[in-house]
Design a protein around this motif. Structure first.
Motif, PDB file in Angstrom:
ATOM      1  N   MET A 133     -34.572  18.407   5.402  1.00 28.66           N
ATOM      2  CA  MET A 133     -34.404  17.274   4.474  1.00 28.66           C
ATOM      3  C   MET A 133     -34.862  17.572   3.105  1.00 28.66           C
ATOM      4  O   MET A 133     -34.326  17.766   1.895  1.00 28.66           O
ATOM      5  N   ARG A 134     -36.398  17.922   3.160  1.00 30.53           N
ATOM      6  CA  ARG A 134     -37.277  18.269   2.280  1.00 30.53           C
ATOM      7  C   ARG A 134     -36.653  19.574   1.223  1.00 30.53           C
ATOM      8  O   ARG A 134     -36.547  19.609   0.219  1.00 30.53           O
ATOM      9  N   ALA A 135     -36.109  20.591   1.980  1.00 24.70           N
ATOM     10  CA  ALA A 135     -35.699  21.717   1.355  1.00 24.70           C
ATOM     11  C   ALA A 135     -34.406  21.453   0.853  1.00 24.70           C
ATOM     12  O   ALA A 135     -34.119  22.013  -0.282  1.00 24.70           O
ATOM     13  N   ILE A 136     -33.535  20.492   1.437  1.00 21.28           N
ATOM     14  CA  ILE A 136     -32.187  20.185   0.665  1.00 21.28           C
ATOM     15  C   ILE A 136     -32.728  19.460  -0.597  1.00 21.28           C
ATOM     16  O   ILE A 136     -31.829  19.731  -1.734  1.00 21.28           O
ATOM     17  N   ASP A 137     -33.717  18.707  -0.611  1.00 19.46           N
ATOM     18  CA  ASP A 137     -33.896  17.835  -1.695  1.00 19.46           C
ATOM     19  C   ASP A 137     -34.318  18.838  -2.840  1.00 19.46           C
ATOM     20  O   ASP A 137     -34.040  18.711  -4.179  1.00 19.46           O
ATOM     21  N   ASP A 138     -35.125  19.935  -2.308  1.00 19.47           N
ATOM     22  CA  ASP A 138     -35.432  20.683  -3.567  1.00 19.47           C
ATOM     23  C   ASP A 138     -34.416  21.571  -4.165  1.00 19.47           C
ATOM     24  O   ASP A 138     -34.202  22.005  -4.998  1.00 19.47           O
ATOM     25  N   GLY A 139     -33.375  21.936  -3.058  1.00 22.50           N
ATOM     26  CA  GLY A 139     -32.177  22.655  -3.623  1.00 22.50           C
ATOM     27  C   GLY A 139     -31.347  21.887  -4.507  1.00 22.50           C
ATOM     28  O   GLY A 139     -30.744  22.372  -5.583  1.00 22.50           O
ATOM     29  N   GLU A 170     -21.617  19.896  -0.943  1.00 24.56           N
ATOM     30  CA  GLU A 170     -21.946  20.335   0.090  1.00 24.56           C
ATOM     31  C   GLU A 170     -23.373  20.029   0.781  1.00 24.56           C
ATOM     32  O   GLU A 170     -23.608  19.354   1.626  1.00 24.56           O
ATOM     33  N   LEU A 171     -24.613  20.121  -0.278  1.00 24.54           N
ATOM     34  CA  LEU A 171     -25.933  19.518   0.183  1.00 24.54           C
ATOM     35  C   LEU A 171     -25.760  18.022   0.283  1.00 24.54           C
ATOM     36  O   LEU A 171     -26.404  17.805   1.362  1.00 24.54           O
ATOM     37  N   ASN A 172     -25.317  17.195  -0.508  1.00 25.91           N
ATOM     38  CA  ASN A 172     -25.290  15.723  -0.377  1.00 25.91           C
ATOM     39  C   ASN A 172     -24.496  15.601   0.913  1.00 25.91           C
ATOM     40  O   ASN A 172     -25.016  14.538   1.552  1.00 25.91           O
ATOM     41  N   ILE A 183     -24.467  17.291   3.804  1.00 27.54           N
ATOM     42  CA  ILE A 183     -25.269  17.592   4.920  1.00 27.54           C
ATOM     43  C   ILE A 183     -26.459  16.586   4.989  1.00 27.54           C
ATOM     44  O   ILE A 183     -26.943  16.033   5.924  1.00 27.54           O
ATOM     45  N   LYS A 184     -27.184  16.197   3.628  1.00 27.50           N
ATOM     46  CA  LYS A 184     -28.340  15.268   3.591  1.00 27.50           C
ATOM     47  C   LYS A 184     -27.736  13.872   4.278  1.00 27.50           C
ATOM     48  O   LYS A 184     -28.603  13.361   4.949  1.00 27.50           O
ATOM     49  N   LYS A 185     -26.368  13.625   4.000  1.00 33.83           N
ATOM     50  CA  LYS A 185     -26.177  12.494   4.494  1.00 33.83           C
ATOM     51  C   LYS A 185     -25.943  12.506   5.955  1.00 33.83           C
ATOM     52  O   LYS A 185     -26.231  11.571   6.839  1.00 33.83           O
ATOM     53  N   ARG A 186     -25.424  13.283   6.620  1.00 32.04           N
ATOM     54  CA  ARG A 186     -25.503  13.798   8.064  1.00 32.04           C
ATOM     55  C   ARG A 186     -26.839  13.616   8.784  1.00 32.04           C
ATOM     56  O   ARG A 186     -27.345  12.994   9.831  1.00 32.04           O
ATOM     57  N   ILE A 187     -27.938  14.157   8.126  1.00 28.17           N
ATOM     58  CA  ILE A 187     -29.297  14.275   8.448  1.00 28.17           C
ATOM     59  C   ILE A 187     -29.811  12.895   8.685  1.00 28.17           C
ATOM     60  O   ILE A 187     -30.379  12.672   9.526  1.00 28.17           O
ATOM     61  N   ARG A 188     -29.592  12.120   7.331  1.00 27.19           N
ATOM     62  CA  ARG A 188     -29.879  10.924   7.516  1.00 27.19           C
ATOM     63  C   ARG A 188     -29.686  10.109   8.714  1.00 27.19           C
ATOM     64  O   ARG A 188     -30.313   9.346   9.162  1.00 27.19           O
ATOM     65  N   GLU A 189     -28.220  10.158   8.889  1.00 28.34           N
ATOM     66  CA  GLU A 189     -27.602   9.693   9.987  1.00 28.34           C
ATOM     67  C   GLU A 189     -28.267  10.044  11.405  1.00 28.34           C
ATOM     68  O   GLU A 189     -28.588   9.021  12.198  1.00 28.34           O
ATOM     69  N   LEU A 190     -28.680  11.115  11.399  1.00 25.72           N
ATOM     70  CA  LEU A 190     -29.152  11.841  12.793  1.00 25.72           C
ATOM     71  C   LEU A 190     -30.495  11.076  12.722  1.00 25.72           C
ATOM     72  O   LEU A 190     -31.087  10.800  13.905  1.00 25.72           O
ATOM     73  N   ARG A 191     -31.467  10.977  11.684  1.00 23.00           N
ATOM     74  CA  ARG A 191     -32.927  10.283  11.646  1.00 23.00           C
ATOM     75  C   ARG A 191     -32.811   8.918  12.127  1.00 23.00           C
ATOM     76  O   ARG A 191     -33.569   8.223  12.795  1.00 23.00           O
ATOM     77  N   ASN A 192     -31.700   8.154  11.688  1.00 19.45           N
ATOM     78  CA  ASN A 192     -31.510   6.763  11.925  1.00 19.45           C
ATOM     79  C   ASN A 192     -31.322   6.857  13.449  1.00 19.45           C
ATOM     80  O   ASN A 192     -31.792   5.707  14.123  1.00 19.45           O
ATOM     81  N   ASP A 193     -30.258   7.706  14.044  1.00 17.70           N
ATOM     82  CA  ASP A 193     -30.083   7.374  15.544  1.00 17.70           C
ATOM     83  C   ASP A 193     -31.198   7.627  16.332  1.00 17.70           C
ATOM     84  O   ASP A 193     -31.455   7.190  17.263  1.00 17.70           O
ATOM     85  N   LEU A 194     -32.039   8.809  15.863  1.00 20.48           N
ATOM     86  CA  LEU A 194     -33.354   8.959  16.754  1.00 20.48           C
ATOM     87  C   LEU A 194     -34.389   8.040  16.779  1.00 20.48           C
ATOM     88  O   LEU A 194     -34.893   7.472  17.462  1.00 20.48           O
ATOM     89  N   ARG A 214     -29.558  28.729   2.387  1.00 22.58           N
ATOM     90  CA  ARG A 214     -30.755  28.891   2.819  1.00 22.58           C
ATOM     91  C   ARG A 214     -31.623  27.494   3.099  1.00 22.58           C
ATOM     92  O   ARG A 214     -32.106  27.355   4.156  1.00 22.58           O
ATOM     93  N   GLU A 215     -31.483  26.493   2.198  1.00 26.71           N
ATOM     94  CA  GLU A 215     -32.015  25.448   2.386  1.00 26.71           C
ATOM     95  C   GLU A 215     -31.779  24.502   3.700  1.00 26.71           C
ATOM     96  O   GLU A 215     -32.741  23.863   4.261  1.00 26.71           O
TER      97      GLU A 215
END
Length: 339
Positions: free
Chosen positions: A20-26, A39-41, A43-54, A317-318
């Motif tokens: 997530m940090r790398a994507i924010d930088d990108g 595309e970055l946004n 993926i960012k949304k998907r990562i946020r969903e995974l973090r919430n699930d965890l 890369r991000e």
């Protein structure tokens, strides 16, 4: 003291935090509303969903973006500024990169491991499987149309000799087999994966491209990269995920890019069919088709040819952090040009 489950959940959170940090930088370097920005946004949304699930799995009821990040800082899995590669490695679950003789492609191996880590974060048991042959095999100089017609039978014979590791443990509800290509001459994606959940499965495939931004050409993406994943690009913006099957022998000469895409698609479809039989699944579909590139986000790559389809994705890369920083030497990225 944290329980084993809590430690595991925190390591997974740390892995996603670095991505997530790398994507924010990108995103900060990416023009708004460009293909890459979308595309970055996504993926960012998907990562946020995974973090919430965890967070829910670990019994947390706090704000994920704030509380979980604080815990990662407190236990030393990340720093508030630039995190060292040594710390990033702690969130990579101990997986290491083994480059096989004759391949010499650290980037492909790294992408395969990054994919495995993502599946582990999603709760899948993962395993590497080395195929004995290229899937599908590289075409020869003969009639492309005849090779397309003969490919299913050829793959049937080839599959009979493949490793017995290709099987499903019925006691594991969520499992993922990540295939290494048998040779470096495969006509399809560089990384293949069978993702199984319950009695259903899907085949994901990834085309890996470690190139320099100086040699990046959108035309290559459309005419060479996407067809390797069974996708035909017509007139730059029309992405066909299932190229029409021609019935005459002149079809390949009239549309060589479509023929190449169709050849790769036949390989994917046959792999799905055979995995369904070998693993006793009710169905196996073609899932995500991904281009993974060493190119970082900038104005040059902002309009990378990306279709608006959930099953077609591009990993810049991000999106490969933290794995790419941990496993690939810096001088091996964006310097090696592959065909």
């Amino acid at each position: 003291d944290m329980s084993e489950n809590s430690r595991g959940a925190l390591l997974k959170q740390a892995f996603l935090f670095h991505t997530m940090r790398a994507i924010d930088d990108g995103l900060s370097d990416c023009p708004k509303e460009s293909n890459a920005d979308r595309e970055l946004n996504y993926i960012k949304k998907r990562i946020r969903e995974l973090r919430n699930d965890l967070s829910k799995e670990d019994g947390e009821e706090t704000d994920v973006e704030d509380q979980i990040s604080e815990e990662i800082f407190e236990v030393g899995l990340a720093t508030r500024t630039t995190t060292s590669n040594a710390l990033k490695y702690l969130s990579c679950f101990g997986l290491s990169c083994s480059v096989r003789s004759g391949f010499g492609k650290e980037f492909e191996e790294m992408v395969a491991l990054h994919y495995m880590r993502l599946k582990q974060v999603e709760g899948f048991e993962t395993k590497r499987v080395t195929l004995k042959h290229a899937w599908p095999p590289k075409r020869n100089k003969g009639s492309l149309w005849e090779q397309i017609l003969n490919l299913p039978d050829k793959l049937n014979e080839q599959f009979e000799t493949e490793t017995g590791d290709l099987q499903r443990d019925p006691a594991i509800d969520k499992s993922c087999l990540v295939f290494s290509q048998g040779t470096a001459t495969a006509q399809g994606g560089d990384v293949l994966a069978l993702v199984m959940e319950g009695k259903k499965g899907r085949i994901d495939t990834i085309q890996c491209k470690n190139i320099s931004k100086k040699t990046y050409a959108p035309a290559d993406v459309r005419e060479k990269w996407w067809p390797r994943l069974g996708v035909f690009v017509r007139k730059e913006i029309d992405f066909n995920l299932y190229p029409q099957r021609g019935k005459n022998k002149t079809w390949s000469e009239e549309s060589p890019e479509m023929a190449n895409a169709h050849y790769s698609l036949v390989g994917l479809e046959k792999l799905a069919e055979l995995c369904k039989e070998r693993c006793s699944l009710d169905e196996v579909t073609i899932g995500h088709r991904i281009i993974a590139t060493s190119l970082a986000m900038n104005k040059i790559t902002s309009n990378f040819p990306i279709p608006e389809d959930a099953d077609l994705r591009v990993w810049f890369r991000e999106m490969l952090e933290p794995t790419i920083s941990v496993l690939v030497p810096s001088d091996a990225i964006e310097l090696e040009e592959e065909g």
